[in-house]
Design a protein around this motif. Structure first.
Motif, PDB file in Angstrom:
ATOM      1  N   VAL A  35     -33.318   8.523   6.827  1.00 12.34           N
ATOM      2  CA  VAL A  35     -33.252   9.735   6.072  1.00 12.34           C
ATOM      3  C   VAL A  35     -34.511  10.909   6.840  1.00 12.34           C
ATOM      4  O   VAL A  35     -35.309  10.174   7.914  1.00 12.34           O
ATOM      5  CB  VAL A  35     -34.302  10.192   4.651  1.00 12.34           C
ATOM      6  N   LEU A  36     -33.681  12.097   8.041  1.00 11.63           N
ATOM      7  CA  LEU A  36     -34.319  12.034   8.996  1.00 11.63           C
ATOM      8  C   LEU A  36     -35.047  13.382   8.682  1.00 11.63           C
ATOM      9  O   LEU A  36     -34.859  14.094   7.304  1.00 11.63           O
ATOM     10  CB  LEU A  36     -33.212  13.491  10.042  1.00 11.63           C
ATOM     11  N   GLU A  37     -36.875  13.211   8.236  1.00  9.58           N
ATOM     12  CA  GLU A  37     -38.113  13.696   7.750  1.00  9.58           C
ATOM     13  C   GLU A  37     -38.177  14.845   8.831  1.00  9.58           C
ATOM     14  O   GLU A  37     -38.420  14.724   9.955  1.00  9.58           O
ATOM     15  CB  GLU A  37     -39.191  12.800   7.471  1.00  9.58           C
ATOM     16  N   GLY A  38     -38.465  15.525   8.269  1.00  4.46           N
ATOM     17  CA  GLY A  38     -39.184  17.047   9.558  1.00  4.46           C
ATOM     18  C   GLY A  38     -38.237  18.315   9.931  1.00  4.46           C
ATOM     19  O   GLY A  38     -38.794  18.789  10.982  1.00  4.46           O
ATOM     20  N   TRP A  39     -37.055  18.049   9.747  1.00  4.73           N
ATOM     21  CA  TRP A  39     -36.012  18.799  10.402  1.00  4.73           C
ATOM     22  C   TRP A  39     -35.890  19.848  10.823  1.00  4.73           C
ATOM     23  O   TRP A  39     -35.265  20.361  11.188  1.00  4.73           O
ATOM     24  CB  TRP A  39     -34.985  18.294  10.560  1.00  4.73           C
ATOM     25  N   ARG A  40     -36.827  20.288   9.204  1.00  8.61           N
ATOM     26  CA  ARG A  40     -37.020  21.363   8.964  1.00  8.61           C
ATOM     27  C   ARG A  40     -38.028  22.036  10.014  1.00  8.61           C
ATOM     28  O   ARG A  40     -37.985  23.784  10.244  1.00  8.61           O
ATOM     29  CB  ARG A  40     -37.357  22.313   7.689  1.00  8.61           C
ATOM     30  N   ASP A  41     -38.774  21.313  10.459  1.00  9.32           N
ATOM     31  CA  ASP A  41     -39.761  22.222  11.351  1.00  9.32           C
ATOM     32  C   ASP A  41     -39.641  22.035  12.361  1.00  9.32           C
ATOM     33  O   ASP A  41     -40.416  22.602  13.515  1.00  9.32           O
ATOM     34  CB  ASP A  41     -41.463  21.007  10.818  1.00  9.32           C
ATOM     35  N   GLN A  42     -38.237  22.075  13.231  1.00  5.53           N
ATOM     36  CA  GLN A  42     -38.306  21.833  14.308  1.00  5.53           C
ATOM     37  C   GLN A  42     -37.759  23.122  15.311  1.00  5.53           C
ATOM     38  O   GLN A  42     -37.211  24.257  13.337  1.00  5.53           O
ATOM     39  CB  GLN A  42     -37.285  21.386  14.923  1.00  5.53           C
ATOM     40  N   PRO A  43     -38.399  23.549  16.072  1.00  8.20           N
ATOM     41  CA  PRO A  43     -37.640  25.036  16.469  1.00  8.20           C
ATOM     42  C   PRO A  43     -36.013  25.216  16.187  1.00  8.20           C
ATOM     43  O   PRO A  43     -35.559  24.339  16.513  1.00  8.20           O
ATOM     44  CB  PRO A  43     -38.269  25.361  18.238  1.00  8.20           C
TER      45      PRO A  43
END
Length: 71
Positions: A35-43
């Motif tokens: 699962v891709l975690e933290g993608w929402r925090d990327q610019p």
């Protein structure tokens, strides 16, 4: 750029073997295995519609298919 298809990877794995799977991954990239975690925090991260995903995926496939295979 990655535009791999799970169905294609599984077919190659089951019917063509590791060499064919490796060539496919060189051309289209490797599927995420978690699962891709933290993608929402990327610019510039943003959710997109299914239609936009399909449009971008087809565009990426065409771009990757136009490249010469690397040996």
């Amino acid at each position: 750029m990655t535009a791999a298809s799970l169905a294609e990877v599984l077919h190659l794995r089951d019917h063509a073997g590791p060499a064919a799977t490796g060539r496919y991954e060189q051309r289209y990239g490797v599927l995420a295995d978690a699962v891709l975690e933290g993608w929402r925090d990327q610019p510039r991260a943003a959710e997109i519609s299914a239609e936009e995903f399909e449009r971008l995926w087809v565009e990426a496939r065409r771009a990757l298919e136009a490249l010469e295979p690397s040996d």
